[in-house]
Design a protein around this motif. Structure first.
Motif, PDB file in Angstrom:
ATOM      1  N   THR A   1       0.425  -1.440   0.151  1.00 40.90           N
ATOM      2  CA  THR A   1      -0.074  -0.150  -0.069  1.00 40.90           C
ATOM      3  C   THR A   1       1.219   1.102  -0.121  1.00 40.90           C
ATOM      4  OG1 THR A   1      -2.009  -1.384   1.542  1.00 40.90           O
ATOM      5  CG2 THR A   1      -1.630   1.069   1.070  1.00 40.90           C
ATOM      6  N   LEU A   2       2.200   1.430   1.225  1.00 42.17           N
ATOM      7  CA  LEU A   2       2.614   2.254   0.910  1.00 42.17           C
ATOM      8  C   LEU A   2       3.472   2.883  -0.292  1.00 42.17           C
ATOM      9  CD1 LEU A   2       4.119   1.995   4.506  1.00 42.17           C
ATOM     10  CD2 LEU A   2       2.661   3.534   3.272  1.00 42.17           C
ATOM     11  N   GLY A   3       4.221   1.528  -1.117  1.00 38.76           N
ATOM     12  CA  GLY A   3       4.823   1.459  -2.755  1.00 38.76           C
ATOM     13  C   GLY A   3       3.744   1.951  -3.259  1.00 38.76           C
ATOM     14  N   THR A   4       2.396   1.681  -3.191  1.00 34.06           N
ATOM     15  CA  THR A   4       1.934   2.357  -4.863  1.00 34.06           C
ATOM     16  C   THR A   4       1.462   3.615  -4.251  1.00 34.06           C
ATOM     17  OG1 THR A   4       0.230   0.954  -3.494  1.00 34.06           O
ATOM     18  CG2 THR A   4       0.965  -0.173  -4.974  1.00 34.06           C
ATOM     19  N   GLY A   5       1.730   4.050  -3.475  1.00 33.68           N
ATOM     20  CA  GLY A   5       0.563   4.897  -2.403  1.00 33.68           C
ATOM     21  C   GLY A   5       1.704   6.107  -3.160  1.00 33.68           C
ATOM     22  N   ALA A   6       2.856   5.983  -3.157  1.00 38.96           N
ATOM     23  CA  ALA A   6       3.980   6.551  -3.871  1.00 38.96           C
ATOM     24  C   ALA A   6       4.581   7.446  -5.178  1.00 38.96           C
ATOM     25  CB  ALA A   6       5.785   6.303  -3.441  1.00 38.96           C
ATOM     26  N   VAL A   7       3.920   6.139  -6.142  1.00 34.36           N
ATOM     27  CA  VAL A   7       4.043   5.826  -7.375  1.00 34.36           C
ATOM     28  C   VAL A   7       2.567   6.295  -8.306  1.00 34.36           C
ATOM     29  CG1 VAL A   7       6.049   5.127  -7.407  1.00 34.36           C
ATOM     30  CG2 VAL A   7       3.654   3.762  -8.001  1.00 34.36           C
ATOM     31  N   LEU A   8       1.448   5.943  -7.007  1.00 34.53           N
ATOM     32  CA  LEU A   8      -0.057   6.121  -7.840  1.00 34.53           C
ATOM     33  C   LEU A   8      -0.761   6.910  -7.193  1.00 34.53           C
ATOM     34  CD1 LEU A   8      -0.792   2.438  -8.923  1.00 34.53           C
ATOM     35  CD2 LEU A   8       0.207   3.855 -10.133  1.00 34.53           C
ATOM     36  N   PRO A   9      -1.708   7.540  -7.539  1.00 34.57           N
ATOM     37  CA  PRO A   9      -2.607   8.813  -7.153  1.00 34.57           C
ATOM     38  C   PRO A   9      -3.271   7.975  -5.277  1.00 34.57           C
ATOM     39  CG  PRO A   9      -3.107   8.892  -9.404  1.00 34.57           C
ATOM     40  CD  PRO A   9      -2.016   7.559  -9.168  1.00 34.57           C
ATOM     41  N   ILE A  10      -3.811   7.285  -5.764  1.00 32.26           N
ATOM     42  CA  ILE A  10      -4.086   5.856  -4.317  1.00 32.26           C
ATOM     43  C   ILE A  10      -2.808   4.839  -4.350  1.00 32.26           C
ATOM     44  CG2 ILE A  10      -5.961   7.195  -4.456  1.00 32.26           C
ATOM     45  CD1 ILE A  10      -7.575   5.294  -5.789  1.00 32.26           C
ATOM     46  N   GLY A  11      -3.461   4.037  -2.878  1.00 24.54           N
ATOM     47  CA  GLY A  11      -2.657   3.106  -2.766  1.00 24.54           C
ATOM     48  C   GLY A  11      -3.225   1.481  -2.940  1.00 24.54           C
ATOM     49  N   VAL A  12      -3.205   0.536  -3.313  1.00 20.38           N
ATOM     50  CA  VAL A  12      -3.936  -0.635  -3.790  1.00 20.38           C
ATOM     51  C   VAL A  12      -4.949  -1.187  -2.552  1.00 20.38           C
ATOM     52  CG1 VAL A  12      -2.854  -1.345  -5.309  1.00 20.38           C
ATOM     53  CG2 VAL A  12      -2.114  -1.837  -3.380  1.00 20.38           C
ATOM     54  N   PRO A  13      -5.919  -1.832  -2.085  1.00 23.48           N
ATOM     55  CA  PRO A  13      -6.616  -2.324  -0.841  1.00 23.48           C
ATOM     56  C   PRO A  13      -5.494  -3.255  -0.326  1.00 23.48           C
ATOM     57  CG  PRO A  13      -7.742  -1.686  -3.110  1.00 23.48           C
ATOM     58  CD  PRO A  13      -7.162  -1.664  -3.593  1.00 23.48           C
ATOM     59  N   ARG A  14      -6.490  -3.254   1.119  1.00 18.10           N
ATOM     60  CA  ARG A  14      -5.064  -4.348   1.981  1.00 18.10           C
ATOM     61  C   ARG A  14      -5.275  -5.420   0.899  1.00 18.10           C
ATOM     62  NH1 ARG A  14      -6.556  -5.100   7.954  1.00 18.10           N
ATOM     63  NH2 ARG A  14      -4.820  -7.584   8.975  1.00 18.10           N
ATOM     64  N   LEU A  15      -4.720  -6.015   0.785  1.00 15.79           N
ATOM     65  CA  LEU A  15      -4.250  -7.855   0.456  1.00 15.79           C
ATOM     66  C   LEU A  15      -4.801  -8.652   1.671  1.00 15.79           C
ATOM     67  CD1 LEU A  15      -0.652  -8.663   0.040  1.00 15.79           C
ATOM     68  CD2 LEU A  15      -2.348  -7.849  -1.739  1.00 15.79           C
ATOM     69  N   PRO A  16      -6.522  -9.140   0.582  1.00 16.78           N
ATOM     70  CA  PRO A  16      -7.777 -10.174   1.276  1.00 16.78           C
ATOM     71  C   PRO A  16      -7.151 -11.477   2.460  1.00 16.78           C
ATOM     72  CG  PRO A  16      -7.538 -10.351  -0.724  1.00 16.78           C
ATOM     73  CD  PRO A  16      -6.661  -9.708  -0.909  1.00 16.78           C
ATOM     74  N   VAL A  17      -5.918 -11.022   3.096  1.00  9.91           N
ATOM     75  CA  VAL A  17      -5.451 -12.685   3.525  1.00  9.91           C
ATOM     76  C   VAL A  17      -5.380 -12.374   4.628  1.00  9.91           C
ATOM     77  CG1 VAL A  17      -4.881 -13.601   1.085  1.00  9.91           C
ATOM     78  CG2 VAL A  17      -2.918 -12.594   2.389  1.00  9.91           C
ATOM     79  N   GLY A  18      -5.639 -13.595   5.746  1.00  7.60           N
ATOM     80  CA  GLY A  18      -4.570 -13.050   7.197  1.00  7.60           C
ATOM     81  C   GLY A  18      -5.498 -12.054   7.746  1.00  7.60           C
ATOM     82  N   LEU A  19      -6.397 -11.554   7.866  1.00  6.87           N
ATOM     83  CA  LEU A  19      -7.562 -10.569   8.177  1.00  6.87           C
ATOM     84  C   LEU A  19      -7.909 -11.193   9.470  1.00  6.87           C
ATOM     85  CD1 LEU A  19      -9.488  -9.488   5.413  1.00  6.87           C
ATOM     86  CD2 LEU A  19      -7.478  -8.228   6.307  1.00  6.87           C
ATOM     87  N   GLY A  20      -8.057 -10.222  10.629  1.00  6.31           N
ATOM     88  CA  GLY A  20      -8.318 -10.563  11.728  1.00  6.31           C
ATOM     89  C   GLY A  20     -10.030  -9.993  12.162  1.00  6.31           C
ATOM     90  N   GLY A  21     -10.686 -11.144  13.447  1.00  3.55           N
ATOM     91  CA  GLY A  21     -11.821 -10.683  13.657  1.00  3.55           C
ATOM     92  C   GLY A  21     -11.963 -10.227  15.091  1.00  3.55           C
ATOM     93  N   LEU A  22     -13.188  -9.544  15.678  1.00  5.46           N
ATOM     94  CA  LEU A  22     -13.917  -9.934  17.167  1.00  5.46           C
ATOM     95  C   LEU A  22     -15.147 -10.236  17.043  1.00  5.46           C
ATOM     96  CD1 LEU A  22     -11.967  -8.845  19.707  1.00  5.46           C
ATOM     97  CD2 LEU A  22     -13.451  -6.518  19.376  1.00  5.46           C
ATOM     98  N   ALA A  23     -15.215 -10.570  18.705  1.00  2.32           N
ATOM     99  CA  ALA A  23     -16.635 -11.346  18.864  1.00  2.32           C
ATOM    100  C   ALA A  23     -16.661 -10.209  20.652  1.00  2.32           C
ATOM    101  CB  ALA A  23     -17.078 -12.563  19.174  1.00  2.32           C
TER     102      ALA A  23
END
Length: 253
Positions: A115-137
């Motif tokens: 995200t930081l890398g793409t944000g440095a060369v593109l107008p916006i960064g790419v979304p977070r990779l949809p793997v390893g996401l956490g959760g809460l109950a």
């Protein structure tokens, strides 16, 4: 992230059907009983067995507990006087973390770098990779002086790749989502209505001050430490673990 119960609520019979898309919850609120409420106190967050198994470090549990109760305390301050736990109050808030889905730290680190890398060369960064996401109950309730349940919520939410920034910590997502729960539950008590999918109300001045790391409206909220404010926001943008900027003062049970 499935909602879970731990058997700690005074009753589950009052809860309605599950609602919501991002945050899923079963709710109960007695608005008439809340009309006469002036004071509230907040018990330390407890962890159910499943959550204890997934979050083994005391420091990580303290981070989640702090984020939960701090948000509840600050938001409830919009309508009620929050008093220390040792004082009598019209309502007592009890909260239990029923489950935690740990964040994959490697995936979070890669997502941050991309995200930081793409944000440095593109107008916006790419979304977070949809793997390893956490959760809460979480489940919570408000009990009056007679021991009668006046509000309750059984809630769960998983992080997503669009709105939740990765943090290199096993409880990075749970820590962030704790604030979502705290806001949903406390707003239900403040408004006397079930939480809405889209809340367009503006935050009060005292909430903004607390979010920026200032003194809370009531000193009882200082039991949960001050918000890291803008420093925490900046650290979160770079994927820093929450413990780098947040220093809990109260341990979870």
């Amino acid at each position: 992230m499935p909602a879970k119960t731990s058997g700690t609520l005074a009753t589950y019979q009052n809860l309605g059907e599950q609602k919501g898309m991002l945050s899923k919850s079963r709710n109960y609120i007695d608005p008439n009983a809340l009309l006469s409420v002036k004071t509230v106190r907040i018990a330390p967050v407890a962890f159910a067995e499943d959550a204890l198994y997934r979050v083994k470090k005391d420091e990580d549990r303290a981070l989640i507990a702090t984020a939960l109760n701090r948000e509840i305390c600050v938001t409830l301050s919009d309508k009620f006087q929050v008093v220390p736990l040792i004082e009598a109050a019209d309502l007592t808030i009890r909260t239990v973390v029923t489950d935690v889905m740990p964040t994959d730290m490697t995936a979070a680190g890669v997502s941050t770098a991309v995200t930081l890398g793409t944000g440095a060369v593109l107008p916006i960064g790419v979304p977070r990779l949809p793997v390893g996401l956490g959760g809460l109950a979480v489940e919570a309730e408000a009990i009056d002086q007679a021991g009668i349940q006046r509000a309750a919520m059984v809630w769960a939410r998983a992080a997503n790749s669009i709105t939740d920034k990765p943090r290199v910590s096993e409880v990075g997502d749970a820590y962030s989502l704790a604030t979502n729960f705290g806001n949903d539950f406390s707003r239900m008590l403040v408004t006397g209505k079930e939480p809405q999918a889209l809340d367009l109300s503006l935050p009060s001045g005292q909430r903004v001050q607390s979010w920026l790391g200032g003194a809370p409206k009531y000193t009882a909220c200082d039991d949960f430490g001050r918000s890291p404010g803008l420093v925490g926001v900046v650290a979160g943008k770079f994927g820093a673990p929450p413990e780098w900027t947040d220093k809990p003062q109260q341990r979870a049970e």
